[in-house]
Structures are given as structure tokens and as C-alpha cells.
Design an enzyme around this catalytic site. Structure first.
Site, PDB file in Angstrom:
ATOM      1  N   THR A  46       0.840  -1.198   0.000  1.00 51.30           N
ATOM      2  CA  THR A  46       0.000   0.000   0.000  1.00 51.30           C
ATOM      3  C   THR A  46       0.873   1.245   0.000  1.00 51.30           C
ATOM      4  O   THR A  46       0.671   2.186  -0.762  1.00 51.30           O
ATOM      5  CB  THR A  46      -0.877   0.023   1.279  1.00 51.30           C
ATOM      6  N   HIS A 445      20.926  27.185  15.570  1.00 49.26           N
ATOM      7  CA  HIS A 445      20.115  28.374  15.368  1.00 49.26           C
ATOM      8  C   HIS A 445      20.394  28.933  13.969  1.00 49.26           C
ATOM      9  O   HIS A 445      21.562  28.962  13.548  1.00 49.26           O
ATOM     10  CB  HIS A 445      20.475  29.433  16.417  1.00 49.26           C
TER      11      HIS A 445
END
Ligand code: FAD
Ligand code: NAD
Length: 466
Positions: A46, A445
Site C-alpha cells: 500500500t 540556530h
């Protein structure tokens, strides 16, 4: 059959979805003579053929279309004149499927897994027929997956009334698509066609979408989808769908009973869940029966009650997710080979690949509170510098920790890259992390992942940026 008797294979896997093909490859890697029976023309189940992969191909393409057509790119100073070429969009989806299913065929050859083409049915606990061939195996793994649950009285014609497979293949953008079921498939495929221009109405039986997800996440997602233009009819059930002349008239009733109303659509997507595939497997011949939900029951090691027969993936109880099936595939092969295959079912992430993505791992806040006292830290994506810079203000991260031990019990998020972010939460939980462990881990960051660090800091009331 006696143990010393010669079998054709050490392991026969039935089904080549992410559970079955992974089990077969790992078994072969561990030196076991392995075959895998698959009734589809291509490998991958699937997931690769009509599920995860083609839906993500359409989600990715329609997301870019939406950004270009509906102003998001213009906000960044990129002016576009946009035209939808749906045939090319479908072609790139089909190409992704072809390449990935072909890739599994290559891996089978590389690892010497024999692909038995055809539908398998048990003759006894150690033998099956695959088409007109009879094969024997010392161990048989049932990995037959799942199929769409039908709505009683509603015929799926794949023209007007479609299931997820039909909804991936629509030859034109519907004017009005009604999605029955506000679960993962309804929201993902409803989002695809909404972005490409359809009006989308989602009818959900429960009083909120996304059952099984954290309560705050369900509420906030509902708000975001509404803002994007999907209309919701919650606490409502569809009792009939009549199709005439290419249009459907749906009969809707309040879930708790009351007056019926009607709704017209040119496309109806039935996405009310999936059920285990056991039809035609002739389980009785192997001494097995299904449970009340039609699933094959197993123990912690993926053994059924019959010696030498194992089961994994969507056909067994638990979340119907490709990565859960894959991990069970590895574990069952290792158990068959006499090793210790383990899946930690408490740490299985779930992701809805909409915009933004919705992701979670571990307990919901509701489930965690039922077990004892918890501390919860939340951090809004609006206060995350990267999300803010990218104009992605929607969503938040939520960390749920045990009030006494601080051990992380669950992490939930709505963020543009939530599906990628949740991996670090799963890994932290697998290592038994506390919220403090996450809070004191250095995050690069500027990244969306800093929102997980800040939500962990918020567990003790000390986020920096909110
Ligand atoms: P399956 O993938 O269903 O494979 C089973 C295979 O067994 C099938 O190929 C079938 O033909 C074969 N088979 C069945 N019976 C027999 C038999 N008797 N003989 C021979 N072969 C047989 N999950 C995610 O984690 N992420 C996603 O993004 C995601 N998106 C999805 C999108 C859609 C539209 C759908 C429908 C599902 C999605 N899923 C997703 C769920 C995921 O596809 C399933 O959880 C996963 O495929 C289950 O793997 P499995 O190996 O157990 O079974
Ligand atoms: P689901 O269980 O996620 O959602 C079905 C929804 O339909 C539920 O909210 C249910 O309350 C509702 N419903 C049931 N009967 C109804 C009725 N008569 N009228 C209105 N609403 C009704 O099922 P799904 O969306 O079909 O997905 C099936 C499976 O596929 C899921 O288990 C999911 O895990 C898997 N899947 C996963 C992903 C992913 O991981 N991103 C994507 C697609 C599918």
C-alpha cells in the site's frame, strides 16, 4: 510437519509492503533462505503503490502550487503566473512510485529474496499455495496489510465516489469534494484538492478531527484547516450517498440523532479507516482465526498462537503506519533468526503531512494525565525565529513530562517541518530523556527545532523567547 523435514524456505513472507519486504530483506541478510509472496504487480505494498509515497508526491506538488498561486511566494517578492498542469503532476507521482517500487525489486535481487508472484493461501501451518504453486516454509510471516473500510450502503465507483486510491488519480480538480472522515487520509488528500482549487467539506462523525492525537493539537489543527478554507461538519454522520449524472447527494445526520440534511458534491472521498487483509488467506487451514476487529493476534515477539507463524504491520493490532510495519519487519526476522527483535510500541511517531505538518510521539496530554501528575511546556511557532522569518506563524510545540521524574511522556507539534522535528523527540524518549535533557541540548540556530528545546524549557517555566 516435523522440524527436521526439508522445507523450500526458512522464511516465507506473505505480502511485500513495508512490513513484509523489510522482514524478507532482513531475514535474507541474516542468512535465511527467504521468499516473499505478493499478489500486486509491483512490490512495496500500500505504502509505495497507493499510500505514503503517491500521497506525498501530490502533497508536495500541490503545496508548491498553493504557495505560488495563493500569494505566499508573492510575499517573498517572487511574482508568478501560475497554471496547473495536472497531467504532469500525476506523471511525477507515477514516476516516484515506479522508481521506488523498482528499487525494492532491486533490493530483493541484491539480497537473494525470491519473489513469488501471486496470491497466497494457507494449506497448513507450514505450506501455502501462491497461484498454482505450492511452497513450504519453516516460518511464515503474515504481512498482508490493510484495505479501505467501506461505508455501508455506499458504492465506491472511483469516478464520483472514490477511496484514497481514486482520490490520488482524479483526472480533473473537483468543484466540490466532500471528504467523509476527518482522519489522516481525509485531511491529507482533502488538502491536496483544496490547494488545487476544489471547495472541500469534511464530514466527521466525532466532535473533533484527528482522533488519537493530543486534544490541543486537534483543536488547533481544526482552526488552521478552517482558515485555509476547508469547511467542517463535525458530530455528523453520512447515512447515504446517491449518485446520479456524475453528481452525488449525501444524506447527513447529526451523530446523536436528529433531522437529516443533504449536501451535493461532484466528488466524495470515503476515508473512514482501514481494515486488516485476511480474506482468502485461509487462516483456518493454519489453525488461526482473526479477532473481533478482523486482525491477527500476536504476542510481544510477533508470534501468532501457531508455532512458526508470525504476523506484523497493518494486519495486527496497533497503529497502521509504514514505519511501525518496517520496524516490526526487522524485529520479526531477528526473532526468527534466534536474535532479540524488539519494537518499542510506546515510541511510534505519527505525522500528518499537511501544511503545516502535524506530528506527535508518545502519550497525549489527556492520556498522560489519566496515569498521574504531569508538567506541560508549550512554545508557539510564532516565537521561533526561523518560522517567523519564513512566514510560518501557525502552530506550537508541546512537551509533556512526568511531574515527579521529569521523564518525557509525549511531544506534539504543529509546524511546517513538524514531521522532521518529531524524530529528535522520539530519539530522546527512546533514551529515556527528561525535559531537562532536551532543554540543555544545544540546538542549531536558527532552526524550527529550537521550538522543541524552548517547549522543554517551558516545562519548568523558563523558555527564553516567549
Ligand atoms: P501493506 O503495505 O498494505 O502491504 C501488504 C501487501 O500484501 C500488499 O501489497 C498486498 O497486495 C499484499 N497481500 C495481501 N494479501 C496477500 C496475499 N494473500 N497474498 C499475497 N500478497 C498479499 N503510513 C505512514 O506511516 N506514513 C504515511 O505517510 C502514510 N500515508 C498513507 C497514505 C494513504 C493514502 C494510505 C492508504 C496509507 C498511508 N499510510 C501511511 C499507511 C501505510 O501505507 C501502511 O501502514 C503500510 O503500508 C502498512 O504496511 P504493511 O506491510 O503492513 O501492509
Ligand atoms: P482514520 O482512522 O485516521 O480516520 C477516519 C475518520 O473517519 C475518523 O476520524 C472517524 O471518526 C471518521 N469516521 C468513521 N466513520 C465515519 C462516518 N460514517 N462518517 C463520518 N466520519 C466517520 O482513517 P483514515 O484517514 O482512513 O486512514 C487510515 C489509516 O491509514 C490510518 O490508520 C492512518 O494511520 C493511515 N494513514 C497514515 C498516514 C500518515 O501517517 N501520514 C496517511 C494516510 C493514512
Amino acid at each position: 510437519m516435523a522440524d527436521e523435514q526439508q522445507y523450500d524456505y526458512d522464511v516465507l513472507v506473505i505480502g511485500a509492503g513495508p512490513g513484509g519486504y523489510v522482514a524478507a530483506i532482513r531475514a535474507a541478510q541474516l542468512g535465511l533462505r527467504t521468499a516473499c509472496a505478493e499478489s500486486r504487480e509491483t512490490l512495496g505494498g500500500t505504502c509505495l503503490n497507493v499510500g505514503c509515497i503517491p500521497s506525498k508526491a501530490m502533497l508536495h506538488a500541490s503545496e508548491l502550487y498553493d504557495h505560488a498561486a495563493n500569494g505566499a511566494m508573492a510575499k517573498l517578492g517572487i511574482r508568478t503566473q501560475v497554471e496547473l498542469d495536472l497531467e504532469t503532476m500525476h506523471a511525477q507521482r507515477r514516476d516516484a512510485v515506479k522508481q521506488l517500487t523498482g528499487g525494492i525489486e532491486f533490493l530483493f535481487k541484491k539480497n537473494k529474496v525470491t519473489w513469488l508472484k501471486g496470491r497466497a493461501a494457507f494449506q497448513d501451518a507450514h505450506s501455502v499455495t501462491v497461484g498454482d504453486q505450492r511452497v513450504t516454509a519453516k516460518n511464515i510471516v503474515i504481512a498482508t496489510g490493510s484495505s479501505v473500510t467501506a461505508l455501508p450502503g455506499v458504492t465506491i465507483d472511483q469516478q464520483v465516489v472514490v477511496d484514497s486510491t481514486g482520490a490520488l488519480e482524479l483526472p480533473r480538480v473537483p468543484e466540490h469534494m466532500v471528504v467523509i472522515g476527518g482522519g489522516v487520509i481525509g485531511l491529507e488528500l482533502g488538502s491536496v484538492w483544496r490547494r488545487l482549487g476544489a471547495k472541500v467539506t469534511c464530514v466527521e462523525f466525532l466532535d473533533q478531527i484527528l482522533p488519537g492525537f493530543d486534544g490541543d493539537i486537534r483543536k488547533e489543527s481544526n482552526k488552521i484547516f478552517k482558515k485555509q478554507g476547508i469547511e467542517f461538519k463535525l458530530s455528523t454522520k453520512v447515512t447515504n450517498v446517491a449518485v446520479e449524472g456524475g453528481r452525488a447527494v449525501l444524506t447527513l445526520e447529526p451523530a446523536q440523532g436528529g433531522e437529516a440534511t443533504t449536501l451535493e458534491a461532484d466528488c466524495v472521498l470515503v476515508s473512514i479507516g482501514r481494515r486488516a487483509n485476511t480474506e482468502g488467506l485461509n487462516l483456518e487451514a493454519a489453525g488461526l482465526a482473526t479477532n473481533q476487529r478482523g486482525q491477527v493476534e500476536i504476542d510481544h515477539d510477533f508470534r501468532t498462537k501457531m508455532d512458526g507463524i508470525w504476523a506484523i504491520g497493518d494486519v495486527v493490532p496497533g497503529p497502521m503506519l509504514a514505519h511501525k510495519a518496517e520496524d516490526e519487519g526487522i524485529a520479526v526476522a531477528e526473532n526468527i533468526a534466534g536474535r532479540h527483535g524488539i519494537v518499542n510500541h510506546d515510541v511510534i511517531p505519527s505525522v500528518v503531512y499537511t501544511w503545516p505538518e502535524i506530528a506527535g510521539v508518545g502519550l497525549t496530554e489527556e492520556a498522560a494525565r489519566e496515569r498521574g501528575e504531569v508538567k506541560v511546556g508549550k512554545f508557539p511557532m510564532l516565537a521561533n525565529s526561523r518560522a517567523k522569518t519564513n512566514h510560518e506563524p501557525d502552530g506550537f510545540v508541546k512537551v509533556i513530562a512526568d511531574a515527579t521524574t521529569d521523564r518525557v511522556l509525549g511531544v506534539w507539534c504543529i509546524a511546517s517541518v513538524g514531521g522532521t522535528m518529531i524524530a529528535q523527540a522520539a530519539q530522546a524518549m527512546e533514551f529515556g530523556a527528561t525535559s531537562e535533557d532536551i532543554a540543555y541540548t544545544c540546538h542549531a540556530h536558527p532552526t524550527h527545532s529550537e521550538a522543541i528545546k524552548e517547549a522543554a524549557m517551558a516545562v519548568t517555566g523558563k523558555p527564553i523567547h516567549a
